[in-house]
Design a protein around this motif. Structure first.
Motif, PDB file in Angstrom:
ATOM      1  N   LYS A   1     -29.416   0.446 -37.681  1.00  0.00           N
ATOM      2  CA  LYS A   1     -28.271   0.014 -38.476  1.00  0.00           C
ATOM      3  C   LYS A   1     -28.279  -1.508 -38.538  1.00  0.00           C
ATOM      4  CE  LYS A   1     -23.256   0.466 -38.834  1.00  0.00           C
ATOM      5  NZ  LYS A   1     -22.034   1.044 -38.211  1.00  0.00           N
TER       6      LYS A   1
ATOM      7  N   SER B   1     -31.339   7.460 -38.491  1.00  0.00           N
ATOM      8  CA  SER B   1     -32.676   6.989 -38.158  1.00  0.00           C
ATOM      9  C   SER B   1     -33.513   6.789 -39.417  1.00  0.00           C
ATOM     10  CB  SER B   1     -33.380   7.991 -37.238  1.00  0.00           C
ATOM     11  OG  SER B   1     -34.739   7.630 -37.066  1.00  0.00           O
ATOM     12  N   SER B   2     -34.185   5.652 -39.494  1.00  0.00           N
ATOM     13  CA  SER B   2     -35.042   5.379 -40.649  1.00  0.00           C
ATOM     14  C   SER B   2     -36.487   5.788 -40.404  1.00  0.00           C
ATOM     15  CB  SER B   2     -35.002   3.880 -40.991  1.00  0.00           C
ATOM     16  OG  SER B   2     -35.491   3.114 -39.895  1.00  0.00           O
TER      17      SER B   2
ATOM     18  N   ILE C   1     -36.932  11.102 -41.100  1.00  0.00           N
ATOM     19  CA  ILE C   1     -35.991  11.394 -42.175  1.00  0.00           C
ATOM     20  C   ILE C   1     -35.461  12.818 -42.014  1.00  0.00           C
ATOM     21  CG2 ILE C   1     -35.613  11.426 -44.658  1.00  0.00           C
ATOM     22  CD1 ILE C   1     -36.312   8.687 -43.444  1.00  0.00           C
TER      23      ILE C   1
ATOM     24  N   GLY D   1     -26.224   0.796 -46.681  1.00  0.00           N
ATOM     25  CA  GLY D   1     -27.228  -0.146 -46.206  1.00  0.00           C
ATOM     26  C   GLY D   1     -27.516  -1.287 -47.165  1.00  0.00           C
TER      27      GLY D   1
ATOM     28  N   HIS E   1     -29.633   6.880 -48.163  1.00  0.00           N
ATOM     29  CA  HIS E   1     -29.956   6.709 -46.750  1.00  0.00           C
ATOM     30  C   HIS E   1     -29.421   5.353 -46.312  1.00  0.00           C
ATOM     31  CE1 HIS E   1     -32.024   6.540 -42.937  1.00  0.00           C
ATOM     32  NE2 HIS E   1     -32.527   7.747 -43.134  1.00  0.00           N
TER      33      HIS E   1
ATOM     34  N   ALA F   1     -30.244   3.362 -43.794  1.00  0.00           N
ATOM     35  CA  ALA F   1     -31.020   2.447 -42.964  1.00  0.00           C
ATOM     36  C   ALA F   1     -32.461   2.221 -43.399  1.00  0.00           C
ATOM     37  CB  ALA F   1     -31.010   2.942 -41.509  1.00  0.00           C
ATOM     38  N   THR F   2     -32.998   2.965 -44.355  1.00  0.00           N
ATOM     39  CA  THR F   2     -34.397   2.775 -44.742  1.00  0.00           C
ATOM     40  C   THR F   2     -34.589   1.454 -45.474  1.00  0.00           C
ATOM     41  OG1 THR F   2     -33.953   4.101 -46.724  1.00  0.00           O
ATOM     42  CG2 THR F   2     -34.984   5.206 -44.853  1.00  0.00           C
ATOM     43  N   GLU F   3     -35.788   0.880 -45.301  1.00  0.00           N
ATOM     44  CA  GLU F   3     -36.081  -0.403 -45.957  1.00  0.00           C
ATOM     45  C   GLU F   3     -36.063  -0.243 -47.469  1.00  0.00           C
ATOM     46  OE1 GLU F   3     -39.614  -3.820 -46.060  1.00  0.00           O
ATOM     47  OE2 GLU F   3     -39.730  -2.115 -44.671  1.00  0.00           O
TER      48      GLU F   3
ATOM     49  N   SER G   1     -37.473   9.341 -53.122  1.00  0.00           N
ATOM     50  CA  SER G   1     -37.930   8.221 -52.279  1.00  0.00           C
ATOM     51  C   SER G   1     -38.975   7.414 -53.031  1.00  0.00           C
ATOM     52  CB  SER G   1     -38.499   8.744 -50.957  1.00  0.00           C
ATOM     53  OG  SER G   1     -39.586   9.606 -51.182  1.00  0.00           O
TER      54      SER G   1
END
Length: 474
Positions: free
Chosen positions: A120, A170-171, A174, A407, A453, A455-457, A474
């Motif tokens: 996070k 969690s990134s 998935i 995010g 999502h 937290a994913t970049e 994605s």
């Protein structure tokens, strides 16, 4: 006609038919027809869950009449708590654990998730003072790149209509979660698959429980502990799934069953605020294990409150969406009078604060998505823009809820379902249309629920439809 003449004519007819068959090349046509029956080469598969074998159960009850007992001597099936056989049967339908093999598989998946930190963002999100055209164009290009990459067109995660979805924070691993109208809670390991033992075909990794006996109305991960997933339901219970033990627990409300419609948890994970069918909003301190001495309820509206959401920056502010056609903002320290009230044309199905706490977006049955601008220092709120949007979902489609990208750092975004099947994405700064998510070869139903999502970049979105199926972009 003599027999010889008859035989002669029959042979001529056979020869004539054979000549016709040779001219039509029937064997070749049959071969082509056989080939056309097989599917054309494609990487898209339809996920059809394997039917679980269930042993036939013997009758659990025989009527007093069949046992020869007179009506006046029949036993009373109501226990000391006043629960009838019907209610007991309903409680027995819960599925809090899986069969041994699947439970071990899911425990292994949850162990893998806990190996990675909860990514996070720690840094503060800086407000955008001026619209940056380059940023918006970059976001449009990023959204255009989002594709459905999994093998299956859609993945069956729950038995019935999905009315809520989200990602585990969690990134690295998935994990998509779905809640449906029958009380089922499903987990989908998006980037993984397993081999089917019978035909060695690839199958998605899905685990499904049924912690509630009626529809789940909301689900949230504990902001301070991503191993704990809370769920509320019309069955009157607020439960949590502990990912360390893959087991369910119950949050006690003085033994009362409350018709939960929604809830939110404070950022410190200590308190939960919830709403009811009767227009009430309640409070529960989660640190009290045995439940409060009495329920802490406040009658804020005359009709159902379908959504409550706490401002992530100023936790004293709570947005309330109601069937009385209003969105109101309250200070939870004093619920005697609302701070702001905004009328809508019809029922307001959702109201959510943006990640920076300076915007609020609502969805209503009057076919508008409204974006509000909030100034915390002056306690001022005004309508920034109203976006025309078909929100008439009807009885069989889950109500649309405009949800923020939690995010997002430099430019706030929100998304919402569309009756024409795509998912629409809008700018949370201007309300402008940025893009849509859709795959015509895979999507055949309305993607009513959708979530980013957190937290994913790179941007990632999961959606759910009315048949319990999910898709991940994605």
């Amino acid at each position: 006609m003599s027999l010889s003449e008859y035989e002669k004519q029959r042979l001529e007819n056979i020869e004539r038919n054979n000549e016709l068959l040779r001219q039509l090349d029937i064997p070749r046509l049959k071969l082509d027809r056989k080939r056309s029956a097989s599917p054309s080469p494609s990487t898209i598969k339809k996920h059809v869950p394997k039917k679980q074998f269930k042993e036939k159960q013997a009758p659990t009850r025989v009527s007093a009449r069949l046992r020869g007992i007179a009506a006046e001597n029949a036993p009373d099936h109501t226990d000391a708590m006043g629960e009838t056989d019907v209610k007991k049967k309903e409680e027995a339908k819960r599925v809090d654990t899986l069969e041994d093999t699947k439970q071990k598989e899911f425990m292994q998946l949850l162990d893998d998730i806990r190996r990675y930190p909860n990514l996070k963002p720690d840094e503060d999100i800086k407000p955008v003072k001026k619209e940056d055209q380059d940023t918006q164009e970059r976001l449009q290009q990023e959204i255009q790149k989002l594709k459905v990459k999994h093998t299956w067109a859609t993945v069956k995660v729950t038995p019935d209509r999905i009315n809520g979805c989200l990602f585990h924070p969690s990134s690295a691993k998935i994990l998509a979660c779905a809640a449906d109208v029958s009380g089922s809670l499903g987990f989908w390991d998006v980037n993984n698959f397993k081999k089917d033992e019978e035909d060695e075909d690839e199958e998605p990794v899905v685990f499904t429980y049924r912690p509630h006996t009626r529809g789940i109305t909301n689900m949230l991960f504990d902001p301070t502990n991503s191993d704990k997933l809370y769920t509320s339901s019309y069955d009157g219970t607020l439960r949590y799934f502990d990912m360390k033990s893959a087991s369910f627990g119950l949050v006690d409300f003085d033994g009362e069953r409350i018709p939960f419609t929604n809830f939110d948890i404070t950022q410190d994970g200590h308190n939960v605020w919830y709403s009811t069918l009767e227009g009430q909003v309640g409070f529960r301190d989660l640190r009290i294990k045995d439940g409060p001495a009495k329920l802490d309820l406040h009658q804020l509206r005359d009709k159902k409150v379908g959504c409550v959401h706490l401002n992530p920056v100023n936790q004293n502010l709570m947005a309330v969406a109601s069937n009385d056609r209003t969105m109101t903002v309250w200070d939870i320290r004093s619920l005697s009078e609302q701070l702001h009230e905004f009328s809508h044309g019809y029922s307001v199905t959702s109201a959510y604060w943006s990640p920076r706490g300076d915007k609020l977006v609502t969805a209503s049955y009057d076919d508008y998505i409204r974006l509000f601008d909030y100034n915390d220092s002056k306690n001022e709120m005004k309508l920034q823009t109203a976006i025309r949007h078909n929100n008439h979902t009807g009885r069989w489609v889950t109500n649309f809820r405009a949800r923020w990208h939690e995010g997002a750092k430099d430019h706030q975004l929100f998304l919402v379902g569309n009756m024409k099947h795509p998912v629409d994405i809008f700018s949370g700064e201007t309300g402008g249309d940025i893009g849509e998510l859709y795959d015509g070869e895979r999507i055949t139903a309305i993607q009513a629920v959708a979530q980013f999502h957190p937290a994913t970049e790179n941007m990632m979105v999961v959606t759910g439809n009315g048949s319990g199926r999910m898709v991940c972009y994605s």
